[in-house]
Design a protein around this motif. Structure first.
Motif, short mmCIF file in Angstrom:
data_model
loop_
_atom_site.label_atom_id
_atom_site.label_comp_id
_atom_site.label_asym_id
_atom_site.label_seq_id
_atom_site.Cartn_x
_atom_site.Cartn_y
_atom_site.Cartn_z
N LEU A 257 54.72 39.36 51.98
CA LEU A 257 53.43 40.00 51.71
C LEU A 257 52.30 39.16 52.31
N ARG A 258 51.64 39.69 53.31
CA ARG A 258 50.54 38.98 53.95
C ARG A 258 49.20 39.53 53.46
N ALA A 259 48.26 38.62 53.23
CA ALA A 259 46.99 38.98 52.60
C ALA A 259 46.15 39.90 53.47
N ASP A 260 46.15 39.67 54.79
CA ASP A 260 45.23 40.42 55.64
C ASP A 260 45.64 41.87 55.85
N HIS A 261 46.73 42.32 55.24
CA HIS A 261 47.10 43.73 55.27
C HIS A 261 46.95 44.36 53.89
N MET A 262 46.15 43.73 53.05
CA MET A 262 45.85 44.26 51.72
C MET A 262 44.37 44.59 51.64
N ALA A 263 44.07 45.81 51.20
CA ALA A 263 42.67 46.24 51.13
C ALA A 263 41.85 45.32 50.24
N ILE A 264 42.47 44.73 49.24
CA ILE A 264 41.77 43.84 48.33
C ILE A 264 41.26 42.59 49.06
N TYR A 265 41.86 42.30 50.22
CA TYR A 265 41.41 41.17 51.05
C TYR A 265 40.62 41.64 52.28
N GLY A 266 40.14 42.85 52.23
CA GLY A 266 39.27 43.32 53.30
C GLY A 266 39.95 44.14 54.38
N TYR A 267 41.22 44.45 54.25
CA TYR A 267 41.91 45.26 55.24
C TYR A 267 41.32 46.67 55.20
N LYS A 484 59.55 32.05 61.54
CA LYS A 484 59.26 31.70 62.93
C LYS A 484 57.87 31.08 63.02
N GLY A 485 57.80 29.81 63.36
CA GLY A 485 56.52 29.19 63.60
C GLY A 485 55.67 29.03 62.35
N VAL A 486 54.41 28.68 62.56
CA VAL A 486 53.49 28.42 61.45
C VAL A 486 52.14 29.09 61.69
N SER A 487 52.15 30.26 62.32
CA SER A 487 50.91 30.98 62.55
C SER A 487 50.36 31.53 61.24
N GLU A 488 49.11 31.96 61.27
CA GLU A 488 48.50 32.52 60.06
C GLU A 488 49.22 33.76 59.57
N SER A 489 49.83 34.51 60.49
CA SER A 489 50.53 35.73 60.09
C SER A 489 51.66 35.46 59.10
N VAL A 490 52.34 34.32 59.23
CA VAL A 490 53.47 34.02 58.35
C VAL A 490 53.09 33.08 57.20
N LEU A 491 51.88 32.53 57.21
CA LEU A 491 51.49 31.59 56.17
C LEU A 491 50.42 32.11 55.22
N ARG A 492 49.55 33.00 55.65
CA ARG A 492 48.49 33.50 54.77
C ARG A 492 49.04 34.52 53.78
N ILE A 493 48.86 34.26 52.51
CA ILE A 493 49.40 35.11 51.45
C ILE A 493 48.29 35.44 50.45
N PRO A 494 48.48 36.48 49.64
CA PRO A 494 47.52 36.76 48.56
C PRO A 494 47.79 35.84 47.38
N LEU A 495 46.78 35.58 46.60
CA LEU A 495 46.93 34.83 45.35
C LEU A 495 45.92 35.37 44.35
N LEU A 496 46.43 36.15 43.38
CA LEU A 496 45.60 36.87 42.42
C LEU A 496 46.02 36.50 41.00
N PHE A 497 45.04 36.37 40.11
CA PHE A 497 45.29 36.07 38.71
C PHE A 497 44.64 37.16 37.86
N LEU A 498 45.42 37.72 36.94
CA LEU A 498 44.90 38.72 36.01
C LEU A 498 45.11 38.22 34.59
N SER A 499 44.18 38.55 33.73
CA SER A 499 44.27 38.16 32.33
C SER A 499 44.30 39.42 31.47
N PHE A 500 45.31 39.56 30.65
CA PHE A 500 45.44 40.73 29.78
C PHE A 500 45.25 40.32 28.32
#
Length: 622
Positions: A257-267, A484-500
C-alpha cells in the motif's frame, strides 16, 4: 556428417538433442540467476550435478518402460510424456525461482510452491485468467512437447535402443548409473550444506530453513549475542504501568500500500472514500510523510512490532505484543496471505494467543480479504479484556483478489511484468488502474472491518492504526512490483491513527509529520500511558522525536533520511556491494527525489552500521 550420424545412430542423435534441451535450459537459467544480488555462478556446478543425477535416474526409468511395457507405441508415448512433463516442470520451477527473486528477493520455497499449487484456480482468477484456459493451455503445451519427443526427426527413441541391448555390460552400466544418480541425490538430501553455501536453487527451495542462520525474506537476522542479551535484559527489567489506559489496539496493514495512490494523501482519484470521510470529519491523525524500513513484507512487519530497523534485527526480540501481554492483553493475528510458509514470518511474530492466516482458510483463496471479514464475523463479542488485533489485507497486492467491480478501466494485472528486469515505455494505465482498484477495495474492506469490530464491541475504547508494509512500483523506471531498490515508490507508506469511539467531542491531537514504521509501537504505548522499551529505535509521534535520521535498506542498498528539515528531508543511499572500490558514490536527492542526483565521495564506510552515513549527509547542503 550430421545426416550420417542420424542415419547410423538415430538413438544417439535423439539422446543428444534431448540432453541439449535440458542442459541448455539449465545454463540459460543459471546465467539469469547469477545476475541477482548475492547469487553467482558458484551455484552452477552443484545445480548441474544435481540435474545430471536426476536425469540419470530418468534415463533408467525410460529404459525400464521399454522393457516392461510390451506394446512398442505405448512405451514410446509413455516415455515421451514423462520426459515432456519433467521438462515443463523444470521450466516452471525456473520461472518461479526468478519470480521469487524479483518479487521478494528469495528463491521460492517448497512450502510456498505446494501451497499455491493447491490454490491455482483462485490464483488464476485473481489475475483475470479463467482456470479452464489454464487447463487447456497447459494441456496443449504438454501434448505438443510429448509429440515432438515421440515423433522427432529420427523417429527412434534412444530408450528403445538402450533397452534392446541386453548385454551384461549395458545392464551393468544402467544399474551403475541409476545407483550413482540415486546416491548423489540422497547424499545431497542428507548433507546439503555445501550446496546451500553456494546458493544452489534446488537446495534453497527444499532446505530453505537450513541456511546457516535465520533469515527473514530477503534479509538475514544478525546472530548477535549482544543484541539478544539486550532484548532479554529489557524484557527482564520491564515493569508494566499499573495506571496504563488499557485500550484495545487494532493494527490494519495493507500489503503493498503506497501513500501517494490514496486520496487521503492527495491522490486525485477517489481511492479512499471511507478514510477520506473520516479525515474530513477530523476523526483521524495522519502522518504526512512515513517510510517503511525496506521494500518487502517481512522486514516491514517486523519493524512495526519490534520498533527496530533491519540492521538491528536479531534472533530474539521484546516487541509490542510482548509489552501488551505484560499489561494483560490477549493477542490475535488474523492475516490475509500465507504467513505460515513465508520464510519464517509466522515465527517472527512470536507467541500469540490466536493466529490465523490465509493458508488456513478453507472457504476462500488465501489472498482474498473476504476471509478476514468472515473470520471476524465469527468472533465472539468483546468480553471486556484488553486485546491486540492485527489484520493483514491483500487487496492492493498484485496477487490479491479484487471482488469489487472495477472503478477504473481498463484494468489488467501487472504481476507478469514484475518478473521482468525492465519494461520499456511509460507506466501502463491498465496496471495503474488495477492497482488503484485494489486500493479502493482496501478502503472498502477497512470500512467493513471497522463496522464488524464496532458491532462486536471491540471499538468501545480503542486505538486503530492503518498503514502499509511497503509500497509498490507501478512502472517507475520501467519496473513493477516490490523488493526492488529503495525508491520512494516502494518506501512511502500511509500511517494513520484513529481513536474510537468516533463520537467523542475532543478532536485528536496532531501527530509529528515525519515518521517510520518503527514509530508505530512507541506511539501506541505513549497513547496508552505505558513505558516504551529503551532498546527500541522508534519514538512517539505524539511528541517531536529527538532523532535526526530514519534508516532503510533493501538487498545491497542501504540509506537514511535526514529529517532535521521537516519540510525538506534529505534522502541518501548507497550500494554496499561497491564498498571495495575505494571512493564511493552516494546517491542523494531532496524531498521526493525530484531534483538532480549529486555524488559525494565517502571514505572508510562500513556496511555493518548504517549510522556511518549520517556524518556524510549532515555536511551536505541541498
Amino acid at each position: 556428417m550430421l545426416s550420417r550420424l542420424v542415419s547410423r545412430r538415430p538413438w544417439l542423435f535423439t539422446l543428444g538433442a534431448e540432453a541439449l534441451v535440458w542442459f541448455g535450459a539449465a545454463l540459460g537459467f543459471l546465467w539469469v540467476y547469477a545476475s541477482f544480488p548475492g547469487h553467482t555462478l558458484a551455484a552452477a556446478w552443484h545445480h548441474l550435478g544435481l540435474l545430471s543425477a536426476a536425469l540419470t535416474v530418468f534415463v533408467v526409468v525410460r529404459v525400464a518402460l521399454w522393457r516392461w511395457v510390451p506394446i512398442e507405441g505405448l512405451a514410446r508415448w509413455l516415455g515421451s510424456f514423462l520426459g515432456a512433463l519433467l521438462l515443463l516442470l523444470l521450466l516452471a520451477y525456473y520461472v518461479l525461482v526468478i519470480a521469487g527473486l524479483h518479487s521478494w528477493g528469495r528463491v521460492v520455497s517448497w512450502p510456498l510452491i505446494s501451497t499455491y499449487a493447491l490454490q491455482w484456480q483462485p490464483l488464476a482468477l485473481s489475475q483475470g485468467i479463467p482456470p479452464g484456459l489454464v487447463v487447456v493451455g497447459v494441456g496443449a503445451v504438454l501434448v505438443c512437447v510429448t509429440a515432438v519427443i515421440a515423433l522427432g526427426p529420427a523417429r527412434k527413441d534412444w530408450a528403445a535402443t538402450l533397452a534392446s541391448r541386453g548385454s551384461r555390460r549395458s545392464r551393468l552400466l544402467l544399474v551403475g548409473g541409476f545407483s550413482v544418480g540415486c546416491i548423489h541425490l540422497l547424499t545431497h538430501a542428507v548433507s546439503p550444506t555445501e550446496a546451500l553455501t553456494a546458493k544452489e536453487p534446488f537446495s534453497l527451495t527444499l532446505f530453505h530453513d537450513q541456511q546457516g542462520g535465520r533469515s527473514i525474506q530477503g534479509h538475514r537476522l544478525i546472530q548477535s549475542e549482544v543484541l539478544d542479551r539486550r532484548a532479554e535484559l529489557e524484557r527482564a527489567r520491564y515493569v508494566p504501568s499499573p495506571t496504563a489506559h488499557r485500550r484495545n489496539v487494532i493494527l490494519i496493514v495493507g500489503d503493498a500500500l503506497r501513500a501517494d495512490h490514496m486520496a487521503i494523501y492527495g491522490y486525485p482519484r477517489p481511492t479512499t472514500p471511507y478514510l477520506s470521510e473520516l479525515q474530513s470529519k477530523g476523526r483521524l491523525q495522519q502522518v504526512d510523510r512515513a517510510w517503511s524500513v525496506c521494500a518487502e513484507s517481512s522486514c516491514g512487519l517486523m519493524a512495526m512490532i519490534r520498533s527496530q530497523y533491519v540492521h538491528e534485527f536479531s534472533g530474539k526480540s521484546f516487541n509490542l505484543l510482548d509489552v501488551l501481554k505484560l499489561h494483560g492483553y490477549k493477542t490475535h493475528l488474523i492475516l490475509g496471505g500465507d504467513h505460515t510458509n513465508f520464510y519464517g514470518l509466522k515465527e517472527a511474530y512470536g507467541q500469540v494467543d490466536h493466529y490465523f492466516d490465509g493458508s488456513m482458510a478453507t472457504r476462500f483463496y488465501m489472498n482474498d480479504d473476504r476471509l478476514i471479514l468472515d473470520k471476524v464475523a465469527g468472533l465472539p463479542d468483546w468480553g471486556g479484556e484488553p486485546v491486540y488485533m492485527q489484520f493483514h489485507l491483500m487487496s492492493p497486492h498484485p496477487l490479491g483478489t479484487r471482488t469489487l467491480a472495477p472503478h477504473f478501466i481498463p484494468s489488467e494485472s501487472y504481476a507478469p511484468l514484475s518478473l521482468l528486469q525492465r519494461v520499456d515505455g511509460p507506466p501502463r494505465l491498465s496496471s495503474i488502474n488495477f492497482y488503484d482498484n485494489g486500493v479502493v477495495q482496501f478502503d472498502s474492506t477497512v470500512r467493513e472491518l471497522i463496522g464488524l469490530l464496532k458491532a462486536k464491541g471491540y471499538l468501545s475504547d480503542s486505538i486503530v492504526v492503518v498503514t502499509g508494509d511497503h509500497g509498490e512500483l507501478l512502472g517507475e523506471e520501467g519496473q513493477y512490483g516490490h523488493a526492488k531498490g529503495v525508491s520512494e515508490s516502494v518506501l512511502r507508506i500511509p500511517l494513520l491513527f484513529l481513536s474510537f469511539p468516533l463520537d467523542q467531542q475532543q478532536r485528536p491531537s496532531k501527530l509529528y509529520s515525519v515518521g517510520s514504521q518503527v514509530d508505530i509501537g512507541p506511539t501506541v504505548l505513549h497513547s496508552l500511558g505505558m513505558p516504551i522499551p529503551t532498546h527500541w529505535s522508534g519514538e512517539s509521534l505524539k511528541d517531536q522525536p529527538q532523532r535526526s535520521h530514519l534508516f532503510f535498506q533493501q538487498s545491497p542498498y542501504v540509506g537514511l533520511i535526514d529529517t532535521r528539515q521537516v519540510d525538506r528531508p534529505i534522502k541518501a543511499w548507497m550500494n554496499v556491494e561497491k564498498l571495495g572500490e575505494g571512493l564511493q558514490a552516494l546517491a542523494l536527492s531532496v524531498g521526493a527525489e525530484s531534483t538532480a542526483l549529486q555524488k559525494v565521495e565517502i571514505e572508510s564506510m562500513t556496511p555493518h552500521w548504517l549510522k556511518t552515513l549520517a556524518p556524510a549527509v549532515s555536511s551536505l547542503s541541498p
